[in-house]
Design a protein around this motif. Structure first.
Motif, mmCIF file in Angstrom:
data_model
loop_
_atom_site.group_PDB
_atom_site.id
_atom_site.type_symbol
_atom_site.label_atom_id
_atom_site.label_comp_id
_atom_site.label_asym_id
_atom_site.label_seq_id
_atom_site.Cartn_x
_atom_site.Cartn_y
_atom_site.Cartn_z
ATOM 1 N N ALA A 180 0.830 -1.215 0.000
ATOM 2 C CA ALA A 180 0.000 0.000 0.000
ATOM 3 C C ALA A 180 0.860 1.258 0.000
ATOM 4 N N LEU A 181 1.926 1.246 0.788
ATOM 5 C CA LEU A 181 2.843 2.389 0.828
ATOM 6 C C LEU A 181 3.429 2.640 -0.561
ATOM 7 N N GLY A 182 3.896 1.560 -1.198
ATOM 8 C CA GLY A 182 4.464 1.693 -2.528
ATOM 9 C C GLY A 182 3.449 2.239 -3.519
ATOM 10 N N TYR A 183 2.216 1.736 -3.436
ATOM 11 C CA TYR A 183 1.183 2.184 -4.371
ATOM 12 C C TYR A 183 0.898 3.674 -4.204
ATOM 13 N N LEU A 184 0.766 4.125 -2.958
ATOM 14 C CA LEU A 184 0.442 5.533 -2.719
ATOM 15 C C LEU A 184 1.559 6.447 -3.214
ATOM 16 N N LEU A 185 2.806 6.054 -2.980
ATOM 17 C CA LEU A 185 3.926 6.867 -3.463
ATOM 18 C C LEU A 185 4.011 6.816 -4.988
#
Length: 219
Positions: free
Chosen positions: A34-39
């Motif tokens: 999720a962190l990767g997707y948001l960034l």
């Protein structure tokens, strides 16, 4: 530290297989993705084009949000900024999630590429993912990242076709990660490379027909 062990892969396809610790690790892996997707979903090209007063990038050239399309505006500074920022968001995602383990780092990289390709803020219509994949690869293993970067530069210089360079770098990324021992990231890097190639399907068609635009030429 969490490890993306082969037992985990077997557990994904065989529910009866033993996977010690997977229940405890799952929330961290989901958080990394999720962190990767948001960034990754931050549209750096759109932001850079507006910052440099170039208008809405989605209405320029091919409508793509990547550095190649920004370059079509004639503003090299904006294109360079887009390239660096698209790579940086992938690298930052990997470096942050890397504190949770190499498996989380690789998943964050996958999330960043997915975010760039399918950003929620732009109706899931994003870029091609080459720069973001390069940033992810550099953060996972800088020697492998340099190899992927060299593949991009070499192929683009030989053919003078930007998309050929991007496709070459995507192929080189998982191979280079394997060669330099980042084995926990090879499988997900191959998935990322496949996504980048799939996103280039129109470019591949034009390349085969000899219609793809060349660097420095007319679109």
């Amino acid at each position: 530290m969490i490890r993306f062990a082969p037992e985990w892969l077997r557990a994904l396809v065989d529910p009866t297989a033993a996977a010690p610790g997977i229940e405890a690790a799952a929330p961290w892996l989901i958080a990394a993705l999720a962190l990767g997707y948001l960034l990754g979903s931050i549209p750096m090209g759109v932001l850079a084009s507006r910052l440099f007063g170039l208008g809405d990038l989605r209405k320029i050239g091919s409508g793509n949000i990547g550095a190649t399309n920004v370059l079509r505006t004639g503003n090299r500074k904006a294109a360079a900024a887009t390239l660096l920022l698209d790579a940086a968001k992938g690298a930052v995602a990997v470096l942050i999630a890397g504190r949770w383990g190499p498996d989380a780092a690789a998943l964050a990289g996958l999330g960043a590429v997915l975010g760039h390709l399918f950003p929620v803020w732009l109706g899931f219509r994003g870029g091609k993912g080459v720069a973001t994949l390069l940033g992810v690869t550099l953060a996972l293993s800088w020697p492998a990242g340099l190899c992927a970067l060299a593949a991009w530069a070499g192929a683009a210089a030989l053919t003078r076709i930007s998309s050929v360079g991007g496709l070459a770098s995507a192929l080189a990324a998982p191979v280079a990660l394997w060669a330099f021992g980042a084995l926990e990231a090879v499988l997900l890097a191959a998935v990322m490379a496949a996504l980048v190639w799939a996103r280039h399907w129109q470019n591949i068609g034009r390349i085969l027909r000899g219609e793809e635009s060349r660097i420095g030429g007319k679109s």
